[in-house]
Design a protein around this motif. Sequence first.
Motif, PDB file in Angstrom:
ATOM      1  N   LEU A   1       0.825  -1.208   0.000  1.00 11.92           N
ATOM      2  CA  LEU A   1       0.000   0.000   0.000  1.00 11.92           C
ATOM      3  C   LEU A   1       0.860   1.260   0.000  1.00 11.92           C
ATOM      4  O   LEU A   1       1.788   1.382   0.802  1.00 11.92           O
ATOM      5  N   HIS A   2       0.525   2.199  -0.900  1.00  6.63           N
ATOM      6  CA  HIS A   2       1.097   3.535  -0.811  1.00  6.63           C
ATOM      7  C   HIS A   2       0.549   4.150   0.479  1.00  6.63           C
ATOM      8  O   HIS A   2      -0.663   4.350   0.618  1.00  6.63           O
ATOM      9  N   ALA A   3       1.424   4.447   1.400  1.00  8.74           N
ATOM     10  CA  ALA A   3       0.971   5.001   2.683  1.00  8.74           C
ATOM     11  C   ALA A   3       2.021   5.960   3.213  1.00  8.74           C
ATOM     12  O   ALA A   3       3.217   5.686   3.155  1.00  8.74           O
ATOM     13  N   GLY A   4       1.568   7.092   3.728  1.00  9.14           N
ATOM     14  CA  GLY A   4       2.502   8.060   4.280  1.00  9.14           C
ATOM     15  C   GLY A   4       3.303   8.801   3.222  1.00  9.14           C
ATOM     16  O   GLY A   4       4.390   9.304   3.522  1.00  9.14           O
ATOM     17  N   GLU A   5       2.796   8.883   1.994  1.00  7.11           N
ATOM     18  CA  GLU A   5       3.452   9.717   0.977  1.00  7.11           C
ATOM     19  C   GLU A   5       2.987  11.157   1.203  1.00  7.11           C
ATOM     20  O   GLU A   5       2.354  11.797   0.365  1.00  7.11           O
ATOM     21  N   LEU A   6       3.298  11.631   2.388  1.00 10.87           N
ATOM     22  CA  LEU A   6       2.839  12.924   2.878  1.00 10.87           C
ATOM     23  C   LEU A   6       3.979  13.597   3.630  1.00 10.87           C
ATOM     24  O   LEU A   6       4.888  12.926   4.114  1.00 10.87           O
ATOM     25  N   THR A   7       3.899  14.900   3.766  1.00 10.32           N
ATOM     26  CA  THR A   7       4.884  15.611   4.562  1.00 10.32           C
ATOM     27  C   THR A   7       4.261  16.860   5.161  1.00 10.32           C
ATOM     28  O   THR A   7       3.175  17.289   4.743  1.00 10.32           O
ATOM     29  N   LEU A   8       4.937  17.442   6.145  1.00  8.29           N
ATOM     30  CA  LEU A   8       4.428  18.620   6.824  1.00  8.29           C
ATOM     31  C   LEU A   8       4.234  19.758   5.824  1.00  8.29           C
ATOM     32  O   LEU A   8       5.123  20.079   5.058  1.00  8.29           O
ATOM     33  N   GLY A   9       3.040  20.339   5.832  1.00  5.10           N
ATOM     34  CA  GLY A   9       2.720  21.422   4.904  1.00  5.10           C
ATOM     35  C   GLY A   9       1.848  20.966   3.757  1.00  5.10           C
ATOM     36  O   GLY A   9       1.023  21.724   3.253  1.00  5.10           O
ATOM     37  N   LEU A  10       2.019  19.708   3.338  1.00  2.00           N
ATOM     38  CA  LEU A  10       1.179  19.184   2.261  1.00  2.00           C
ATOM     39  C   LEU A  10      -0.237  18.935   2.764  1.00  2.00           C
ATOM     40  O   LEU A  10      -1.215  19.154   2.048  1.00  2.00           O
ATOM     41  N   VAL A  11      -0.337  18.467   4.011  1.00  3.10           N
ATOM     42  CA  VAL A  11      -1.633  18.262   4.667  1.00  3.10           C
ATOM     43  C   VAL A  11      -1.534  18.833   6.080  1.00  3.10           C
ATOM     44  O   VAL A  11      -0.459  19.227   6.528  1.00  3.10           O
ATOM     45  N   GLN A  12      -2.643  18.864   6.792  1.00  8.71           N
ATOM     46  CA  GLN A  12      -2.631  19.341   8.168  1.00  8.71           C
ATOM     47  C   GLN A  12      -1.822  18.375   9.053  1.00  8.71           C
ATOM     48  O   GLN A  12      -1.797  17.173   8.787  1.00  8.71           O
ATOM     49  N   PRO A  13      -1.165  18.886  10.093  1.00  6.31           N
ATOM     50  CA  PRO A  13      -0.284  18.039  10.912  1.00  6.31           C
ATOM     51  C   PRO A  13      -0.940  16.774  11.440  1.00  6.31           C
ATOM     52  O   PRO A  13      -0.313  15.707  11.463  1.00  6.31           O
ATOM     53  N   GLU A  14      -2.196  16.876  11.844  1.00  8.08           N
ATOM     54  CA  GLU A  14      -2.852  15.698  12.423  1.00  8.08           C
ATOM     55  C   GLU A  14      -3.059  14.582  11.394  1.00  8.08           C
ATOM     56  O   GLU A  14      -3.237  13.406  11.762  1.00  8.08           O
ATOM     57  N   GLU A  15      -3.035  14.934  10.102  1.00  9.62           N
ATOM     58  CA  GLU A  15      -3.218  13.917   9.068  1.00  9.62           C
ATOM     59  C   GLU A  15      -1.951  13.102   8.820  1.00  9.62           C
ATOM     60  O   GLU A  15      -1.967  12.117   8.083  1.00  9.62           O
ATOM     61  N   LEU A  16      -0.852  13.504   9.435  1.00  6.53           N
ATOM     62  CA  LEU A  16       0.413  12.788   9.278  1.00  6.53           C
ATOM     63  C   LEU A  16       0.575  11.665  10.293  1.00  6.53           C
ATOM     64  O   LEU A  16       1.567  10.941  10.262  1.00  6.53           O
ATOM     65  N   THR A  17      -0.392  11.505  11.160  1.00  9.37           N
ATOM     66  CA  THR A  17      -0.195  10.650  12.331  1.00  9.37           C
ATOM     67  C   THR A  17      -0.768   9.237  12.217  1.00  9.37           C
ATOM     68  O   THR A  17      -0.568   8.434  13.128  1.00  9.37           O
ATOM     69  N   TRP A  18      -1.444   8.905  11.110  1.00 12.25           N
ATOM     70  CA  TRP A  18      -2.192   7.646  11.161  1.00 12.25           C
ATOM     71  C   TRP A  18      -2.234   6.818   9.884  1.00 12.25           C
ATOM     72  O   TRP A  18      -2.679   5.667   9.897  1.00 12.25           O
ATOM     73  N   HIS A  19      -1.753   7.320   8.774  1.00  8.67           N
ATOM     74  CA  HIS A  19      -1.913   6.580   7.517  1.00  8.67           C
ATOM     75  C   HIS A  19      -1.115   5.278   7.474  1.00  8.67           C
ATOM     76  O   HIS A  19      -1.622   4.238   7.031  1.00  8.67           O
ATOM     77  N   ILE A  20       0.152   5.317   7.905  1.00  4.24           N
ATOM     78  CA  ILE A  20       0.937   4.078   7.912  1.00  4.24           C
ATOM     79  C   ILE A  20       0.399   3.135   8.982  1.00  4.24           C
ATOM     80  O   ILE A  20       0.313   1.913   8.772  1.00  4.24           O
ATOM     81  N   ASN A  21       0.030   3.682  10.125  1.00  5.08           N
ATOM     82  CA  ASN A  21      -0.591   2.865  11.176  1.00  5.08           C
ATOM     83  C   ASN A  21      -1.772   2.072  10.635  1.00  5.08           C
ATOM     84  O   ASN A  21      -1.871   0.857  10.843  1.00  5.08           O
ATOM     85  N   ASP A  22      -2.664   2.759   9.946  1.00  2.00           N
ATOM     86  CA  ASP A  22      -3.867   2.084   9.462  1.00  2.00           C
ATOM     87  C   ASP A  22      -3.565   1.120   8.316  1.00  2.00           C
ATOM     88  O   ASP A  22      -4.221   0.077   8.184  1.00  2.00           O
ATOM     89  N   ALA A  23      -2.591   1.462   7.487  1.00  2.00           N
ATOM     90  CA  ALA A  23      -2.217   0.553   6.392  1.00  2.00           C
ATOM     91  C   ALA A  23      -1.707  -0.773   6.943  1.00  2.00           C
ATOM     92  O   ALA A  23      -1.934  -1.835   6.348  1.00  2.00           O
TER      93      ALA A  23
END
Length: 471
Positions: free
Chosen positions: A311-333
């Motif tokens: 799964l593509h997961a956590g292809e995110l960084t600070l500024g691209l999305v809100q900070p709270e959205e960086l906390t759970w994508h890999i966890n859930d994947a």
Amino acid sequence: MTRIITLFCFFIAQIGFSQSAESYLEKIRNNEALLTAFFQQMPKGGDLHHHFSGSIYAEPLLERAIAEDFYLNLETIAVSKTKPEKGNWEKFSSLNNKGKLEYYEQQIMQTWSVKDYNGSVPSDDQFFDSFMKFEPTIAGHFAEGMLELKKRAIAENVTYIETQLSTIPCDMNVSDLADFNTKLRQAAEQKDEKAVLKLLDELYKSLQKKDAKKYADDFNNNFIAKLHKDLKMDDDKFTMRYQNFVLRFMEPVDLFKNLVIAFISSSESKLTAGVNIVSPEHGQTSMKDYWLHMVMFKYCHSKFPDVKYTLHAGELTLGLVQPEELTWHINDAIYVAGANRIGHGVDIAYEANSYDLLKYMAQKNIPIEINLVSNEFILKVKENRHPFTLYKEFNVPIVISTDDAGILRSNMTEQYVLLAKRYPEVNYETIKKYVYNSINYSFIQDVAVKKQLIRDLDNRFKTFEAKFSKN
């Protein structure tokens, strides 16, 4: 001639007096030209994070558009085989007759890839928007692209590619199931997994009645198997397998329909080596439905427990999305979807309980697919901002891959050059381990094929390392 001989002798001396490939690598750490020569010749195993359409260079796509006299949108630089009703479209033959073709060729190269990128548009938009612009040139020409990729892989000592070739065509009418879209999203908003799974079970039974299997069978037999056999993709130098994938931006019913068909396909063909999910992770629908998508994968795994998925997961960084959205994508994947591998994983440092998550990945042998060039261009994440060292620190299995070498104007060799130059703590034996990981953690279903690729790597490394033996 004398100068050439002198340079050759110097090169031989450099190698001849090196005790090993490892000691030679340490000598050349800060010289990109020498690193490139070294890694160009080094066996590199497999490329496990590989998008077919994004890995074709723009030049042959442009040549095809010109040869078949496509229409070009002079504003968006997209192409079409037939003239759309809206927009400023003109045939390539007309542009040629007006003496404008060369100008637009330059525009195309800079729009369909990152060639001469100057920052005039956001880098993530430049990357993701390019796909639909050149996509019409790929339809009906998969064979040419597959042969191009095979030839290039062999030239740089890559022996295996696990590519995301195509979505599975499906004209199934699901309009009578549209009310599931609302129901699924309502349950997902409450994070009611039990309710979501119950709805998915109802939906799955409806898709079975609509003969979802026939679409998987048609794809396996009349597309994948035929292309693979006709092109003789597998030989003693190269092997290719195919990941099925679904698109994040679709409505829940359509996405789940495609996901079920993708799992059926992978469960019934040894050539389709698993399932994936693609499209910008930070897209509006992707973010809204992310948890729901993970539950969908969990459900499909319950029906097809032998099918692997990354799964593509956590292809995110600070500024691209809100900070709270960086906390759970890999966890859930990993914890919800049960992914067998993770692609990108760039936001791992921001993930909730990241240390526990990393330890879990290491314990369960869940590899991370590292894409250095891609992460640098799309997310502006590189060097010590990149979480590569974090994954290494926690002994998470690592594989090195390209992502979209065509759009990014890159190749596998460059990934290893950047790895060696940016992370001097990574020695030759560790890099070699990453190469073997790319076969050991592949989704190849045929055990004999995987064993043969490992034996081939053994022989290739033996030959490569012999070049550095002391005279």
